[in-house]
Design a protein around this motif. Structure first.
Motif, PDB file in Angstrom:
ATOM      1  N   TYR A 280      22.386  57.834  35.685  1.00  8.94           N
ATOM      2  CA  TYR A 280      23.199  56.642  35.928  1.00  8.94           C
ATOM      3  C   TYR A 280      23.377  56.324  37.404  1.00  8.94           C
ATOM      4  N   GLY A 281      23.052  57.299  38.202  1.00  9.75           N
ATOM      5  CA  GLY A 281      23.230  57.041  39.625  1.00  9.75           C
ATOM      6  C   GLY A 281      23.178  58.322  40.438  1.00  9.75           C
ATOM      7  N   VAL A 283      25.021  61.107  43.005  1.00  9.60           N
ATOM      8  CA  VAL A 283      26.354  61.683  43.207  1.00  9.60           C
ATOM      9  C   VAL A 283      26.473  62.258  44.617  1.00  9.60           C
ATOM     10  N   ALA A 295      33.727  64.092  43.784  1.00  8.29           N
ATOM     11  CA  ALA A 295      32.302  63.784  43.622  1.00  8.29           C
ATOM     12  C   ALA A 295      32.236  62.294  43.305  1.00  8.29           C
ATOM     13  N   TYR A 343      36.122  67.109  42.150  1.00  8.04           N
ATOM     14  CA  TYR A 343      34.937  67.858  42.565  1.00  8.04           C
ATOM     15  C   TYR A 343      34.908  69.198  41.842  1.00  8.04           C
ATOM     16  N   LEU A 344      33.775  69.506  41.238  1.00 11.38           N
ATOM     17  CA  LEU A 344      33.624  70.804  40.550  1.00 11.38           C
ATOM     18  C   LEU A 344      32.758  71.684  41.447  1.00 11.38           C
ATOM     19  N   THR A 403      19.192  61.062  31.075  1.00 10.53           N
ATOM     20  CA  THR A 403      18.078  61.744  31.705  1.00 10.53           C
ATOM     21  C   THR A 403      17.040  62.071  30.650  1.00 10.53           C
TER      22      THR A 403
HETATM   23  N1  LIG Z   1      32.235  66.202  39.516  1.00 10.67           N
HETATM   24  C1  LIG Z   1      31.232  66.762  40.130  1.00 10.67           C
HETATM   25  N2  LIG Z   1      31.413  67.756  41.005  1.00 10.67           N
HETATM   26  C2  LIG Z   1      30.370  68.324  41.623  1.00 10.67           C
HETATM   27  N3  LIG Z   1      29.107  67.956  41.443  1.00 10.67           N
HETATM   28  C3  LIG Z   1      28.849  66.961  40.588  1.00 10.67           C
HETATM   29  C4  LIG Z   1      29.901  66.315  39.881  1.00 10.67           C
HETATM   30  N4  LIG Z   1      29.356  65.365  39.094  1.00 10.67           N
HETATM   31  C5  LIG Z   1      28.038  65.428  39.301  1.00 10.67           C
HETATM   32  N5  LIG Z   1      27.739  66.389  40.185  1.00 10.67           N
HETATM   33  C6  LIG Z   1      26.398  66.729  40.676  1.00 10.67           C
HETATM   34  O1  LIG Z   1      25.590  65.611  40.603  1.00 10.67           O
HETATM   35  C7  LIG Z   1      24.512  65.819  39.710  1.00 10.67           C
HETATM   36  C8  LIG Z   1      24.248  64.557  38.948  1.00 10.67           C
HETATM   37  O2  LIG Z   1      25.328  64.323  38.108  1.00 10.67           O
HETATM   38  P1  LIG Z   1      25.314  63.157  37.014  1.00 10.67           P
HETATM   39  O3  LIG Z   1      26.555  63.254  36.238  1.00 10.67           O
HETATM   40  O4  LIG Z   1      25.038  61.854  37.683  1.00 10.67           O
HETATM   41  O5  LIG Z   1      24.061  63.444  36.211  1.00 10.67           O
HETATM   42  P2  LIG Z   1      23.791  64.395  35.011  1.00 10.67           P
HETATM   43  O6  LIG Z   1      25.017  64.612  34.241  1.00 10.67           O
HETATM   44  O7  LIG Z   1      23.079  65.535  35.570  1.00 10.67           O
HETATM   45  O8  LIG Z   1      22.800  63.537  34.171  1.00 10.67           O
HETATM   46  P3  LIG Z   1      23.068  62.195  33.341  1.00 10.67           P
HETATM   47  O9  LIG Z   1      23.028  61.095  34.334  1.00 10.67           O
HETATM   48  O10 LIG Z   1      21.963  62.166  32.410  1.00 10.67           O
HETATM   49  O11 LIG Z   1      24.387  62.331  32.695  1.00 10.67           O
HETATM   50  C9  LIG Z   1      24.933  66.953  38.835  1.00 10.67           C
HETATM   51  O12 LIG Z   1      23.838  67.656  38.357  1.00 10.67           O
HETATM   52  C10 LIG Z   1      25.759  67.768  39.795  1.00 10.67           C
HETATM   53  O13 LIG Z   1      24.949  68.603  40.566  1.00 10.67           O
END
Ligand SMILES: Nc1ncnc2c1ncn2[C@@H]1O[C@H](COP(=O)(O)OP(=O)(O)OP(=O)(O)O)[C@@H](O)[C@H]1O
Length: 549
Positions: A280-281, A283, A295, A343-344, A403
């Protein structure tokens, strides 16, 4: 010894001379407590003076008894003592007159002349004395000579007090050893004595002091308990206050804040620290003004209308679950859209499960199972949140997003059914199988192409009882691997209706591997897509809540 236990030291009044052997105090002690000679019998006067009785009713007041010297200090009672002198005779008693203060050569005698001065008017004591050797200037006008008393001990004639010494019983040695004499209980005559340790009198003072100490300690304990209670109350009150403050603060921060894109850039330091890329974008790591790390997901070019996005944000802000990243803010500024999450810090699971070849895995099987269960519970919660009211459905879909590799077939093509919460089950199943395999399901780097698609490989090997996962160390780990595989394969069933709900998934993950039945082959349908699709289409439409398009 005769009743030695009850021969406690006695006294006529507080701080009065202590009475013990060879003396005994009439009415307060038994006569066996003293020496069997009437001279040692003391009594208490009405005004609590200790009285010493000399033969022929001469009464003296006991000032002190010196047990170690065997002396007794006596004084004249208030009554007119000269009259008593007439009848004083120590010869029959064990007492000797002693006056080492005035006449060192004790035994000096006086010839005393007594005068009757009753006409003078001193009614308390109308007798005046004059010693022959000492011509005191005694006013004898109006007095008439009454009687001559020869051989009066000097000490008795004039001073206020005098000492007598007793010679029998002889206890000086015993007293010197801090003991006390008592009568030997052998009935011998003359009476014999023995030495013993003086029983300490239970002084009223010490018992009062002890009572005081006990009372004071009790009060002290009460005060300490009271103070502790007050302290605890204050502490609890403070803690409650802090809790309330924290709750209010959390509540305030629960409401997602709206940020401008300039804010987003400032928070992410101009999109400097990229955390990852999702379907979706992108991070980025950011920091809010109160130093809270976040994040920030900058969404890909946004085509929908603003209202839809804000509605989605509103729904997402109501989602609170320990296994779901919390939304703390959003940005809807022109065409820019961003979501700000807590932030995780532990980075992506990806990093832990897809270790490079040869690398040992950091996460053990127990941890993997725990993570799987945590994710399942998070998704289950989201499904509950979506299903509780159709009008408030949290997510709507306008296009296939996500994804590749995790997207359910029906999301890619509606020929395979409608998009529903079962599409998430599919994605979860793929994730489970990746966790078991320790690599991407579709791994183009694998040399042997027959093992490229791990889920299929795993399905084929389930029957053979072979070990599914790598890195298996013991029986329980092999059971976890088998369980995760079976659940994963159930989740990736081609047709949504064949997939279990997340609720069932949780039950399966919490149960034992033995209780799970082997799922149908998820890949059989892939070869006969068209046929199977028509076969399964009906029940899908009936059972599943369709996600609005
Ligand atoms: N809240 C967060 N805290 C820390 N890192 C994060 C957080 N959210 C996302 N990330 C980092 O960014 C990456 C991309 O997250 P994102 O949620 O956009 O994609 P995804 O869940 O891996 O895939 P999809 O877009 O298919 O849901 C994650 O793999 C992680 O490493």
């Amino acid at each position: 010894a005769v009743g030695s236990e009850i021969c406690k030291v006695a006294e006529c009044k507080r701080h009065g001379p202590p009475v013990r052997f060879p003396f005994w105090l009439q009415h307060r002690q038994s006569n066996h407590c003293g020496y069997p000679d009437s001279s040692f019998q003391l009594s208490c006067s009405e005004n609590k003076q200790t009285l010493f009785h000399l033969p022929r009713s001469v009464k003296m007041v006991v000032q002190s008894i010196y047990y170690q010297k065997q002396e007794i200090l006596l004084s004249h009672p208030d009554t007119c003592h000269y009259i008593q002198l007439l009848s004083l005779n120590l010869s029959a008693s064990p007492f000797l007159f002693l006056d080492d203060i005035y006449t060192p050569d004790s035994g000096e005698m006086e010839n005393l002349t007594l005068f009757n001065c009753s006409s003078v008017g001193d009614h308390a004591c109308p007798i005046t004395a004059r010693a022959s050797n000492y011509k005191y200037n005694v006013n004898l006008i109006n007095c008439s000579k009454w009687v001559d008393i020869p051989g009066v001990p000097f000490g008795l004639a004039f001073p206020d007090s005098f000492n007598l010494r007793w010679s029998k019983p002889m206890c000086i040695e015993c007293e010197a050893q801090r003991g006390s004499c008592r009568l030997k209980n052998n009935g011998s005559t003359p009476s014999q004595t023995e030495c013993y340790d003086i029983p300490k009198p239970k002084s009223k003072r010490s018992s009062k002091a002890a009572a005081g100490v006990i009372l004071a300690s009790f009060l002290l304990v009460l005060i300490v308990i009271g103070l502790y209670y007050v302290y605890q109350r204050q502490k609890k009150k403070k803690e409650n206050q802090v809790k309330i403050e924290k709750f209010l603060q959390d509540y305030r921060s629960l409401k997602p804040s709206r940020y401008s894109f300039a804010d987003i850039k400032r928070i992410t330091n101009d999109l400097k620290d990229k955390l990852g890329q999702g379907g979706y974008g992108t991070v980025f790591k950011g920091r809010l003004s109160n130093d809270v790390l976040v994040a920030v997901k900058i969404l890909n070019v946004f085509k929908g209308n603003g209202e839809e996005f804000v509605n989605e944000v509103g729904s997402m802000s109501r989602i609170h679950h320990v296994n779901v990243a919390r939304l703390v803010g959003f940005c809807a500024d022109g065409y820019n859209r961003a979501l700000v999450y807590e932030y995780l810090p532990n980075e992506s699971l990806e990093k832990f499960i897809f270790a490079a070849k040869g690398d040992t895995h950091v996460l053990g099987w127990d941890k993997l199972q725990e993570i799987a269960l945590g994710i399942a519970k998070g998704i289950e919660y989201l499904h509950q949140a979506k299903l509780c009211s159709k009008e408030q459905s949290a997510v709507s879909m306008t296009a296939a997003r996500g994804t590749m590799g995790y997207i359910a077939p029906e999301v890619l093509s509606r020929n395979f059914g409608n998009v529903s919460y079962k599409s998430d089950v599919y994605s979860f199943g793929m994730l489970l199988l990746e966790m078991v395999g320790g690599r991407k399901n579709i791994d183009v780097t694998v040399e042997n192409m027959s093992q490229v698609y791990f889920p299929e490989w795993a399905y084929n090997h389930l029957d053979n009882g072979e070990e599914i996962g790598l890195r298996i160390e013991n029986e329980s780990h092999s059971e976890i691997a088998r369980k995760l595989t079976i659940v994963g394969l159930w989740c990736i069933q081609w047709y949504p209706v064949d997939r279990p709900s997340m609720k069932v998934v949780i039950q399966m993950l919490e149960g034992k591997a033995d209780s799970l039945t082997k799922p149908p082959n998820p890949f059989a349908s892939a070869d006969h897509m068209t046929m199977s699709a028509s076969k399964y289409k009906k029940p899908i439409d009936i059972e599943l809540a369709v996600i609005a398009e």
